[in-house]
Motif scaffolding. Structure first.
Motif, PDB file in Angstrom:
ATOM      1  N   PHE A 175      11.699  15.539  -9.335  1.00 31.97           N
ATOM      2  CA  PHE A 175      12.549  14.839  -8.362  1.00 31.97           C
ATOM      3  C   PHE A 175      12.231  13.353  -8.466  1.00 31.97           C
ATOM      4  O   PHE A 175      11.070  12.977  -8.625  1.00 31.97           O
ATOM      5  N   HIS A 212       6.714  17.760 -11.720  1.00 31.78           N
ATOM      6  CA  HIS A 212       6.519  16.315 -11.694  1.00 31.78           C
ATOM      7  C   HIS A 212       5.370  16.016 -10.742  1.00 31.78           C
ATOM      8  O   HIS A 212       5.255  16.642  -9.682  1.00 31.78           O
ATOM      9  N   ILE A 267      -0.625   2.813  -4.509  1.00 25.43           N
ATOM     10  CA  ILE A 267      -1.620   3.890  -4.640  1.00 25.43           C
ATOM     11  C   ILE A 267      -1.107   5.058  -5.477  1.00 25.43           C
ATOM     12  O   ILE A 267      -1.878   5.916  -5.891  1.00 25.43           O
ATOM     13  N   VAL A 293      11.861   9.921   1.094  1.00 24.40           N
ATOM     14  CA  VAL A 293      11.795  10.445  -0.278  1.00 24.40           C
ATOM     15  C   VAL A 293      10.976  11.736  -0.299  1.00 24.40           C
ATOM     16  O   VAL A 293      11.347  12.709  -0.961  1.00 24.40           O
ATOM     17  N   ARG A 352       0.812  -1.226   0.000  1.00 25.45           N
ATOM     18  CA  ARG A 352       0.000   0.000   0.000  1.00 25.45           C
ATOM     19  C   ARG A 352       0.841   1.270   0.000  1.00 25.45           C
ATOM     20  O   ARG A 352       0.327   2.354  -0.292  1.00 25.45           O
TER      21      ARG A 352
HETATM   22  O1  UT7 Z   1       8.191  10.307  -7.909  1.00 25.39           O
HETATM   23  C1  UT7 Z   1       9.265   9.726  -7.256  1.00 25.39           C
HETATM   24  C2  UT7 Z   1       9.482  10.289  -5.944  1.00 25.39           C
HETATM   25  N1  UT7 Z   1       8.475   9.841  -5.020  1.00 25.39           N
HETATM   26  C3  UT7 Z   1       7.852  10.699  -4.251  1.00 25.39           C
HETATM   27  O2  UT7 Z   1       8.083  11.880  -4.347  1.00 25.39           O
HETATM   28  C4  UT7 Z   1       6.923  10.149  -3.189  1.00 25.39           C
HETATM   29  C5  UT7 Z   1       7.251  10.745  -1.850  1.00 25.39           C
HETATM   30  N2  UT7 Z   1       6.490  10.189  -0.746  1.00 25.39           N
HETATM   31  C6  UT7 Z   1       5.165  10.392  -0.609  1.00 25.39           C
HETATM   32  O3  UT7 Z   1       4.508  10.929  -1.472  1.00 25.39           O
HETATM   33  C7  UT7 Z   1       4.531   9.989   0.678  1.00 25.39           C
HETATM   34  O4  UT7 Z   1       5.536   9.680   1.631  1.00 25.39           O
HETATM   35  C8  UT7 Z   1       3.560   8.773   0.571  1.00 25.39           C
HETATM   36  C9  UT7 Z   1       2.320   9.170  -0.218  1.00 25.39           C
HETATM   37  C10 UT7 Z   1       4.245   7.613  -0.084  1.00 25.39           C
HETATM   38  C11 UT7 Z   1       3.105   8.354   1.972  1.00 25.39           C
HETATM   39  O5  UT7 Z   1       2.496   9.450   2.625  1.00 25.39           O
HETATM   40  P1  UT7 Z   1       2.980   9.863   4.084  1.00 25.39           P
HETATM   41  O6  UT7 Z   1       2.162  11.016   4.473  1.00 25.39           O
HETATM   42  O7  UT7 Z   1       4.469  10.064   4.053  1.00 25.39           O
HETATM   43  O8  UT7 Z   1       2.576   8.605   4.923  1.00 25.39           O
HETATM   44  P2  UT7 Z   1       3.472   7.769   5.933  1.00 25.39           P
HETATM   45  O9  UT7 Z   1       4.321   6.806   5.211  1.00 25.39           O
HETATM   46  O10 UT7 Z   1       4.109   8.717   6.904  1.00 25.39           O
HETATM   47  O11 UT7 Z   1       2.362   6.975   6.730  1.00 25.39           O
HETATM   48  C12 UT7 Z   1       1.423   7.653   7.606  1.00 25.39           C
HETATM   49  C13 UT7 Z   1       0.445   6.625   8.121  1.00 25.39           C
HETATM   50  C14 UT7 Z   1       1.098   5.368   8.681  1.00 25.39           C
HETATM   51  O12 UT7 Z   1       0.280   4.879   9.733  1.00 25.39           O
HETATM   52  P3  UT7 Z   1       0.656   5.183  11.264  1.00 25.39           P
HETATM   53  O13 UT7 Z   1       2.016   4.590  11.466  1.00 25.39           O
HETATM   54  O14 UT7 Z   1       0.663   6.683  11.403  1.00 25.39           O
HETATM   55  O15 UT7 Z   1      -0.434   4.517  12.021  1.00 25.39           O
HETATM   56  C15 UT7 Z   1       1.035   4.397   7.524  1.00 25.39           C
HETATM   57  O16 UT7 Z   1       1.047   3.062   7.940  1.00 25.39           O
HETATM   58  O17 UT7 Z   1      -0.393   6.180   7.040  1.00 25.39           O
HETATM   59  C16 UT7 Z   1      -0.284   4.754   6.911  1.00 25.39           C
HETATM   60  N3  UT7 Z   1      -0.354   4.431   5.478  1.00 25.39           N
HETATM   61  C17 UT7 Z   1      -1.502   4.263   4.831  1.00 25.39           C
HETATM   62  N4  UT7 Z   1      -2.789   4.261   5.238  1.00 25.39           N
HETATM   63  C18 UT7 Z   1      -3.737   4.065   4.303  1.00 25.39           C
HETATM   64  C19 UT7 Z   1       0.670   4.321   4.616  1.00 25.39           C
HETATM   65  N5  UT7 Z   1       0.209   4.056   3.382  1.00 25.39           N
HETATM   66  C20 UT7 Z   1      -1.146   4.007   3.502  1.00 25.39           C
HETATM   67  C21 UT7 Z   1      -2.176   3.781   2.579  1.00 25.39           C
HETATM   68  N6  UT7 Z   1      -3.455   3.811   3.023  1.00 25.39           N
HETATM   69  N7  UT7 Z   1      -1.957   3.542   1.271  1.00 25.39           N
END
Ligand code: UT7
Length: 333
Positions: free
Chosen positions: A314, A256, A159, A224, A155
């Motif tokens: 990026f 991007h 997404i 990232v 997940r």
């Molecule tokens: O294009 C190439 C470069 N890539 C990027 O620029 C992507 C950069 N990263 C991101 O866009 C974000 O980090 C993500 C969209 C991948 C993730 O968002 P986030 O706000 O950084 O979420 P997180 O990993 O900090 O997770 C927050 C919470 C966690 O739960 P707890 O520990 O707070 O209870 C995760 O387990 O959200 C949870 N979580 C999700 N919940 C529902 C992580 N993924 C999901 C999901 N659905 N798909």
């Protein structure tokens, strides 16, 4: 004699028909529409479903459309550079396959790999061939079938990504239009945070790599995210300062499309309002090398000759960069 610059003289995009919604993803992993929209801005993405069809199909549809739209014969094309992170196969290059599919039999063709920054790296490279008067007609295509390297049980990544392609035609301008400047950067120490573990020469495919699900994108999202916010904003500000562009001078930011929050942070740093930012992440998600040309394609009718565009990206590597360009033609040319 006037200096020659590399102008974009045509743009075309292609996305496959199948729409993968957040609702459908809810049936694969523990996620929900609200979380995805709030954290990323993505509502749906396109997926190339047909068995046996790879990135070259996406790329060739965009290039074919571009040739028709610009009344250009495929035989006139000197060079095709395909920016992709998901080549049909390790070799031959996807650019060779695209050239063959569209009949660009006089072009030489190669792939360029810089993950999500690939389109900018390729555009800058192609511009040099035009500026040095080496070639007159170059196609840069950014294309990715990200669904081919996504684990739909993860997940943290499934997404985000979608499939799509966009292509531009570059030709010489003696009026100073087109690519004005590029700042491109990379830092390989970021590789541990965004990569695909297996399938390359260091860890070739084996039963063990397949069992361990190592043939899909691994991303440490938060690391990232932080690097992307800082780097994309920094480099966009840097290119503005270097070229003495105020926020009023920037007609469009073309970012991007990885995460709406990264886009917002970049626009804020540049002092550019939302009405000047191209965003279609809600429809297509992150198509890696496709994002920037797909934005240009969708906004083509709003672009005017002389508009100042800042393109910024990026991605994996880490790689990042910004290009400042002056749009070269009016709508409905
Ligand atoms: O294009 C190439 C470069 N890539 C990027 O620029 C992507 C950069 N990263 C991101 O866009 C974000 O980090 C993500 C969209 C991948 C993730 O968002 P986030 O706000 O950084 O979420 P997180 O990993 O900090 O997770 C927050 C919470 C966690 O739960 P707890 O520990 O707070 O209870 C995760 O387990 O959200 C949870 N979580 C999700 N919940 C529902 C992580 N993924 C999901 C999901 N659905 N798909």
């Amino acid at each position: 004699m006037n200096k020659i610059t590399a102008a974009i003289t045509g743009i075309e995009g292609y996305v496959p028909d199948y729409v993968l919604t957040n609702k459908e993803l809810e049936s694969y992993v523990d996620t929900n529409d609200e979380w995805i929209v709030t954290r990323t801005g993505i509502k749906e993405r396109r997926i190339l479903k047909e068995e046996g069809k790879g990135t070259s199909i996406l790329g060739s549809k965009a290039v074919d459309g571009l040739l028709k739209k610009t009344n250009t014969s495929a035989k006139e094309i000197d060079l095709i550079i395909c920016a992709t992170a998901t080549p049909d196969m390790i070799f031959p290059s996807t650019a060779c396959l695209i050239a063959d599919k569209v009949g660009a039999c006089n072009a030489f063709a190669y792939d360029l790999m810089a993950a999500c920054s690939g389109f900018l790296f390729a555009l800058s490279t192609a511009a040099k061939f035009i500026e040095t008067k080496t070639y007159k007609k170059i196609i840069v295509v950014g294309a990715d079938k990200m669904s081919s390297i996504i684990d739909y049980k993860d997940r943290a990544t499934c997404i985000i990504f979608g499939d799509g392609a966009g292509a531009v035609l570059l030709e010489p301008s003696d009026m100073g239009l087109g690519v004005q400047d590029a700042i491109l950067k990379s830092d390989g120490s970021g590789s541990e945070f965004l990569h695909m573990k297996a399938g390359g020469s260091a860890r070739p495919a084996s039963h063990a790599t397949v069992d361990a699900r190592e043939h899909s994108v691994y991303q440490d999202g938060q690391t990232v995210f932080k690097a992307a916010v800082t780097s994309m904003a920094d480099v966009s500000e840097e290119i503005m300062k270097k070229n003495k562009l105020s926020s009023d001078d920037v007609t469009w930011l073309v970012p991007h499309q990885a995460n709406q929050r990264i886009i917002d942070a970049t626009a804020r740093r540049m002092g550019v309002g939302n009405d000047k930012v191209m965003v279609n992440i809600e429809k297509y998600g992150n198509t890696t090398n496709g994002t920037i040309p797909l934005c240009l394609w969708e906004w083509e009718n709003k672009l005017k000759k002389g508009d100042n565009l800042v393109l910024a990206a990026f991605g994996g590597g880490f790689t990042w960069g910004a290009i400042y360009l002056k749009w070269a033609y009016d709508p409905n040319k």
